[in-house]
Design an enzyme around this catalytic site. Structure first.
Site, short mmCIF file in Angstrom:
data_model
loop_
_atom_site.label_atom_id
_atom_site.label_comp_id
_atom_site.label_asym_id
_atom_site.label_seq_id
_atom_site.Cartn_x
_atom_site.Cartn_y
_atom_site.Cartn_z
CB VAL A 10 -0.93 -0.02 1.25
CG1 VAL A 10 -1.60 1.32 1.48
CG2 VAL A 10 -1.96 -1.13 1.13
N PRO A 13 1.14 9.10 0.79
CG PRO A 13 -0.41 10.69 0.12
CD PRO A 13 -0.30 9.39 0.85
CB ALA A 14 6.50 11.39 1.76
N GLY A 16 1.82 14.34 5.17
CA GLY A 16 0.40 14.37 5.52
C GLY A 16 0.13 15.51 6.48
CG LEU A 17 -3.25 18.63 8.22
CD1 LEU A 17 -2.37 19.89 8.11
CD2 LEU A 17 -4.72 18.99 7.96
N GLY A 18 -1.17 16.62 10.15
CA GLY A 18 -1.48 16.18 11.51
C GLY A 18 -2.52 17.11 12.12
CG ASP A 43 -1.65 11.03 12.25
OD1 ASP A 43 -1.81 9.80 12.27
OD2 ASP A 43 -1.36 11.69 13.27
CE1 TYR A 48 -3.62 12.96 18.95
CE2 TYR A 48 -3.78 13.24 16.59
CZ TYR A 48 -3.07 12.85 17.70
OH TYR A 48 -1.79 12.38 17.53
CE LYS A 73 -1.49 8.96 15.70
NZ LYS A 73 -2.16 10.23 15.41
CG HIS A 106 -2.42 7.31 20.39
ND1 HIS A 106 -3.45 8.18 20.16
CD2 HIS A 106 -1.31 8.08 20.42
CE1 HIS A 106 -2.97 9.42 20.05
NE2 HIS A 106 -1.68 9.38 20.21
P1 NAP Z 1 4.58 19.62 14.60
O1 NAP Z 1 3.75 19.25 13.45
O2 NAP Z 1 6.04 19.33 14.55
O3 NAP Z 1 4.43 21.16 14.93
C1 NAP Z 1 3.17 21.75 15.04
C2 NAP Z 1 3.36 23.17 15.56
O4 NAP Z 1 4.09 23.94 14.61
C3 NAP Z 1 2.06 23.89 15.77
O5 NAP Z 1 2.23 24.72 16.91
C4 NAP Z 1 1.91 24.74 14.48
O6 NAP Z 1 1.15 25.89 14.75
C5 NAP Z 1 3.34 25.07 14.18
N1 NAP Z 1 3.65 25.18 12.73
C6 NAP Z 1 3.13 24.44 11.73
N2 NAP Z 1 3.70 24.74 10.57
C7 NAP Z 1 4.60 25.71 10.81
C8 NAP Z 1 5.51 26.43 9.99
N3 NAP Z 1 5.59 26.19 8.69
N4 NAP Z 1 6.27 27.38 10.60
C9 NAP Z 1 6.18 27.60 11.93
N5 NAP Z 1 5.35 26.95 12.77
C10 NAP Z 1 4.57 25.99 12.20
O7 NAP Z 1 4.05 18.95 15.94
P2 NAP Z 1 2.90 17.94 16.37
O8 NAP Z 1 1.56 18.53 16.19
O9 NAP Z 1 3.29 17.46 17.70
O10 NAP Z 1 3.11 16.69 15.39
C11 NAP Z 1 2.47 16.54 14.15
C12 NAP Z 1 1.39 15.48 14.19
O11 NAP Z 1 1.90 14.25 14.70
C13 NAP Z 1 0.24 15.78 15.16
O12 NAP Z 1 -0.64 16.78 14.70
C14 NAP Z 1 -0.38 14.42 15.28
O13 NAP Z 1 -1.15 14.12 14.12
C15 NAP Z 1 0.86 13.55 15.38
N6 NAP Z 1 1.29 13.30 16.78
C16 NAP Z 1 1.25 12.03 17.24
C17 NAP Z 1 1.65 11.74 18.52
C18 NAP Z 1 1.61 10.32 18.99
O14 NAP Z 1 1.73 10.07 20.19
N7 NAP Z 1 1.43 9.37 18.09
C19 NAP Z 1 2.08 12.76 19.38
C20 NAP Z 1 2.13 14.05 18.90
C21 NAP Z 1 1.75 14.31 17.60
P3 NAP Z 1 -0.03 26.42 13.76
O15 NAP Z 1 -1.11 25.37 13.77
O16 NAP Z 1 -0.45 27.70 14.39
O17 NAP Z 1 0.60 26.59 12.41
#
Ligand code: NAP
Length: 294
Positions: A10, A13-14, A16-18, A43, A48, A73, A106
């Site tokens: 499967v 895309p490398a 994705g939007l979190g 994702d 969430y 998750k 998760h």
């Molecule tokens: P991230 O994507 O590394 O960073 C998100 C932060 O960066 C937000 O505060 C966002 O604010 C800001 N941002 C986004 N694009 C930017 C840019 N181009 N320049 C400057 N700031 C920017 O952190 P994350 O949300 O922790 O991780 C991403 C995804 O991973 C999550 O959304 C989730 O789907 C997943 N995740 C999974 C787990 C797990 O336990 N499996 C844990 C954490 C996260 P704005 O929204 O204001 O742009």
């Protein structure tokens, strides 16, 4: 756009939007914006609290559901064979879809691993029945993987872990690669090192001098450099944003590349110190969190 191929063939895309910490109010608009910009991978997670709004954004975008890779998750309070089968019904009910592209556990919950094994058995059943196109795990360290693989019949397709320049988890990446498991980076632009309200002693990787310098040399932003570093090393990255300009910026990473020397300079920033919770520390509070019915 760059696609990655999972161990069952499967593709996804490398980039994705979190949507972690995307409020329900903002989530539908962020997903719609992303899909209109060309993203085809979202994702989310039961925990969430925004799966319903992910579904709304998907439908509002006008993009065909079959063209989008939807990942969610299962939260530990839904671990167990029957409970996890039901968690799939909750997730698909909220998302408004019949099938999922990727369903992952998760957290590893090492002190109640028998529940993990039962939950994973339910994922295998959903996979065998064609309800999910791929199954996987999140926050699994190599020893959690070994324990799971001892009883699993399907090797996880993905292990989603904290991974940014300050915490690169080389041992986890090596174990994943050894088993043919795709490493998917959460906090790929280092969100955990700067998102508000998580304590003020953290140093934001966004402001790291090496990252800022490389970004300047390419006329790109620090976020774009970190995403490029991730995809050039074969990882799946899922940056979160609810801001339309930043959603667009994070997807504009396919027309430049970093040199081997630049990749190595970024690799060298690893501190070995995680920003998020240690997956080996038992957290009873996980089980207090009840995931709503659809
Ligand atoms: P991230 O994507 O590394 O960073 C998100 C932060 O960066 C937000 O505060 C966002 O604010 C800001 N941002 C986004 N694009 C930017 C840019 N181009 N320049 C400057 N700031 C920017 O952190 P994350 O949300 O922790 O991780 C991403 C995804 O991973 C999550 O959304 C989730 O789907 C997943 N995740 C999974 C787990 C797990 O336990 N499996 C844990 C954490 C996260 P704005 O929204 O204001 O742009």
């Amino acid at each position: 756009m760059i696609d990655l191929t999972l161990n069952n063939g499967v593709t996804l895309p490398a980039v994705g939007l979190g949507v972690f910490q995307s409020s329900p109010e903002d989530t539908a608009a962020a997903v719609e914006t992303a899909l209109r910009l060309g993203y085809r991978h979202i994702d989310t997670a039961a925990a969430y609290g925004n799966e319903r709004q992910v579904g709304e954004g998907l439908r509002a975008s006008g993009v065909d559901r079959d063209d989008v890779f939807l990942e969610t998750k299962v939260w530990p309070s839904d671990y167990g064979y029957e409970k996890t089968l039901h968690a799939f019904e909750k997730a698909t009910g909220k998302l408004g879809v019949d099938t999922l592209d990727l369903l992952i556990l998760h957290q590893p919950v090492p002190d109640r691993f028998e529940l993990v094994v039962d939950a994973y058995r339910a994922l295998e059943k959903l996979y065998a029945d064609g309800r999910v196109r791929a199954i996987g795990v999140s926050n699994f360290m190599p020893h959690h993987l070994e324990k799971l693989l001892a009883s699993a019949s399907v090797v996880p397709a993905v292990n989603q872990v904290e991974l940014h320049p300050y915490f690169t988890q080389p041992a986890v990446q090596a174990a994943n690669a050894q088993h043919g498991i795709l490493t998917q980076a959460w906090s790929p632009i280092g969100g955990i090192t700067f998102y508000p309200g998580w304590g003020d002693k953290r140093v934001s990787v966004m402001q790291d001098p090496t990252i800022v310098e490389i970004a300047g040399q390419h006329g790109r932003s620090p976020a774009q450099v970190m995403l490029r570093w991730g995809i050039q090393q074969g990882r799946s990255v899922i940056p979160k944003s609810t801001n339309p300009e930043r959603i667009a910026q994070n997807f504009d990473v396919f027309d430049f590349s970093l040199s081997a020397e630049e990749l190595a300079r970024i690799d060298a920033l690893d501190t070995g110190v995680r920003g998020g919770p240690d997956p080996d520390v038992p957290r009873d509070a996980f089980f207090d969190r009840v995931i709503d019915e659809a």
